[in-house]
Structure formats: C-alpha cells, structure tokens
Design an enzyme around this catalytic site. Structure first.
Site, PDB file in Angstrom:
ATOM      1  N   ILE A  21       0.399  -1.113   0.346  1.00 15.57           N
ATOM      2  CA  ILE A  21       0.001   0.004   0.257  1.00 15.57           C
ATOM      3  C   ILE A  21       0.572   1.151   0.007  1.00 15.57           C
ATOM      4  O   ILE A  21       0.417   2.418  -0.437  1.00 15.57           O
ATOM      5  CB  ILE A  21      -1.087   0.109   1.029  1.00 15.57           C
ATOM      6  CG1 ILE A  21      -1.958  -1.032   1.246  1.00 15.57           C
ATOM      7  CG2 ILE A  21      -1.721   0.780   1.546  1.00 15.57           C
ATOM      8  CD1 ILE A  21      -3.291  -1.219   2.483  1.00 15.57           C
ATOM      9  N   TYR A 172       0.288  -7.035  17.670  1.00 17.35           N
ATOM     10  CA  TYR A 172       0.379  -6.202  16.586  1.00 17.35           C
ATOM     11  C   TYR A 172      -1.051  -5.384  16.867  1.00 17.35           C
ATOM     12  O   TYR A 172      -1.138  -4.175  16.186  1.00 17.35           O
ATOM     13  CB  TYR A 172      -0.171  -7.267  15.527  1.00 17.35           C
ATOM     14  CG  TYR A 172      -0.541  -6.654  13.825  1.00 17.35           C
ATOM     15  CD1 TYR A 172       0.309  -5.985  13.370  1.00 17.35           C
ATOM     16  CD2 TYR A 172      -1.618  -6.507  13.646  1.00 17.35           C
ATOM     17  CE1 TYR A 172      -0.322  -5.624  12.049  1.00 17.35           C
ATOM     18  CE2 TYR A 172      -1.692  -6.104  12.132  1.00 17.35           C
ATOM     19  CZ  TYR A 172      -1.420  -4.657  11.815  1.00 17.35           C
ATOM     20  OH  TYR A 172      -1.777  -4.786  10.476  1.00 17.35           O
ATOM     21  N   THR A 201      -1.284  -7.673   1.036  1.00 21.19           N
ATOM     22  CA  THR A 201       0.474  -7.504   1.116  1.00 21.19           C
ATOM     23  C   THR A 201       1.292  -8.156   2.155  1.00 21.19           C
ATOM     24  O   THR A 201       0.235  -9.280   2.116  1.00 21.19           O
ATOM     25  CB  THR A 201      -0.208  -5.849   1.754  1.00 21.19           C
ATOM     26  OG1 THR A 201      -0.460  -5.966   3.106  1.00 21.19           O
ATOM     27  CG2 THR A 201      -0.306  -4.607   0.819  1.00 21.19           C
TER      28      THR A 201
END
Length: 270
Positions: A21, A172, A201
């Site tokens: 991105i 995360y 991704t």
C-alpha cells in the site's frame, strides 16, 4: 496519468513506501504532481522503489528518498532532521510503515517490543519531530494507516512490551490501537486514521487468505490525503466510510495517557 494533477503541488512523506500500500500510495500521489518523499528502511530497497516508481511513470524530479530503519529510533530522528532541513513545508505525512509481530517476542535495540515500535512509536516520534514542517502551512494532514484489528486490542499499560504474556496477534493489534488513538492527539494539523481494507500485502496472513489489491487500499489512503476530501479531525475511516472506532479510542484520558507513555518510551533511549 491515472489521476488529476493537484492544483497546488504539495510535499508528501509516505513511510513504508517500498512495497504494498505504501508504494502504491507514493505512486498515486506522484501521479497527482506532488513531491513525494519515499521512506525506505535501507538504501537498496529505497533505490529499487524509486526505480519502479519512475518506470511506472513518476517524474524523477518529484521523488525524494528518505532512509531510516524504524527498529532504531535514532535513525527516525536523523531522518526527520534531514527532511525538516530540506522540506520546511510538509503538507501530508502518511504513517504507513508496519510489520507483523514475530512469533517470538522480540525487542528492538531501544528496548521496545518490535511491532509496537515499528508500527506506532516510530510514527509518534516522526510526527512530533516533523511538527515544524507540518505546521508551516494551513491544511496539513497526518494519515495513520491503521487496522480494523484495533477493535480487538487493549493497551497493556503496565506491560506494553508484553513480557508477561506475549501473543503476536495481541501485540500487533495493540500497535494498531495505539496508532488509531494517536490520531486523536490535538495538533495544529488534521490527523485521521484509516483501515484501508484487508489487502494482499505482506500483512495479509494476519487477516485472511485473500484480500483486495494493494492499489485499492492505496486509493482509500490517497483519498484522505486529498485536500478536496473533507475529513473529521481525529476520525477513523473504514475504507472510505467514516466509522466508529473502538470506544476506548474516544476517551480523552486514554489519548493523554497513551501520548505520555509514548513520549517516555521514545525519550528513554536518548
């Protein structure tokens, strides 16, 4: 060109712009005629990203490379100083750089849990270090590329580095919650956070087996960089829609507490 040229060319910094991105966002902004500062973690990957951008049609005169390894806060500071010196006006900062938390708890040289530092603390430090250029012209924006996973997270206030109980998913998610909360800090620029969608991704395995293209995610990020797009300061966007963030994000006390913690974590290494 794939999009309209900005009526007034701007200067934009995109972190984590060597792939996914971030790279597509840099490409779309360059297509608009903006000067794009492409952040890379090292010289080789940065040179490669610039080459691919030029091959894709970007004007090489509009591209700049900024190198810093976000696992080292001293490099973040040094990069910010170079950018501030060369670009006294910064119209947009896209805090996009991110990594998945590793299977085993890992600390950076600065003593911070890896994903917390790369995904949040580096963005916090960089944004503050660039406060001069970001304040130089009215209308500047900071776009934090966050995640819907922030809704599942909590900030481990007494153990932010997860020494007592580590889970890569929890670590995360905590970093994404912190980044989303950070968009609500009061500043002289407008900050927002955005979940660009589950995209194909390097982070895809954290979410699903398939997702939207990186281009689609970048289009949603780029939209929020556009001064023609009206945004709500401090708001959270899910793809293109204004969306309620996790309730804790909206607590002013939590915003203050997080920024105090972040300030301590990024200065304790100086």
């Amino acid at each position: 060109m794939s999009s309209a040229v900005s009526p007034t060319p701007r200067t934009v910094l995109v972190t984590g712009a060597t792939s996914g991105i971030g790279w597509e966002t840099a490409r779309l902004l360059a297509d608009r005629g903006d000067t794009v500062i492409v952040h890379a973690p090292d010289q080789a990957s940065g040179d490669d990203a610039i080459t691919r951008l030029v091959t894709a049609g970007a004007d090489t005169l509009r591209l700049r490379l900024a190198v810093a390894d976000f696992t080292r806060l001293d490099e973040v500071r040094a990069m910010a100083a170079r950018i501030a010196d060369e670009h006294p006006v910064l119209d947009v900062l896209v805090n996009n750089a991110a990594c998945a938390a590793p299977e085993r708890r890992t600390l950076t040289a600065d003593g911070n849990e890896l994903s917390l530092q790369v995904n949040f603390l580096a963005a916090y430090l960089l944004t503050h270090e660039l406060s001069g250029p970001l304040s130089a012209r009215p209308g500047s924006r900071v776009v934090n590329v966050s995640s819907a996973m922030h809704r599942t997270a909590s900030i481990a206030w007494n153990d932010p580095h997860r020494a007592k109980r580590y889970s890569r998913v929890a670590a995360y998610a905590q970093s994404q919650l912190a980044l989303t909360i950070f968009a609500r800090e009061e500043a002289s620029w407008t900050s927002v956070s955005v979940h660009p969608g589950v995209c194909d991704t390097a982070l895809l395995p954290l979410y699903a087996h398939e997702g939207d293209s990186a281009v689609e995610g970048a289009q949603r990020v780029t939209r929020l960089c556009d001064p023609a797009t009206e945004v709500v300061p401090g708001a959270y966007y899910d793809r293109t829609a204004l969306s309620p963030a996790a309730p804790v994000v909206m607590e002013d006390r939590t915003v203050r507490r997080l920024c105090k913690l972040a300030g301590q974590l990024v200065t304790s290494t100086v």
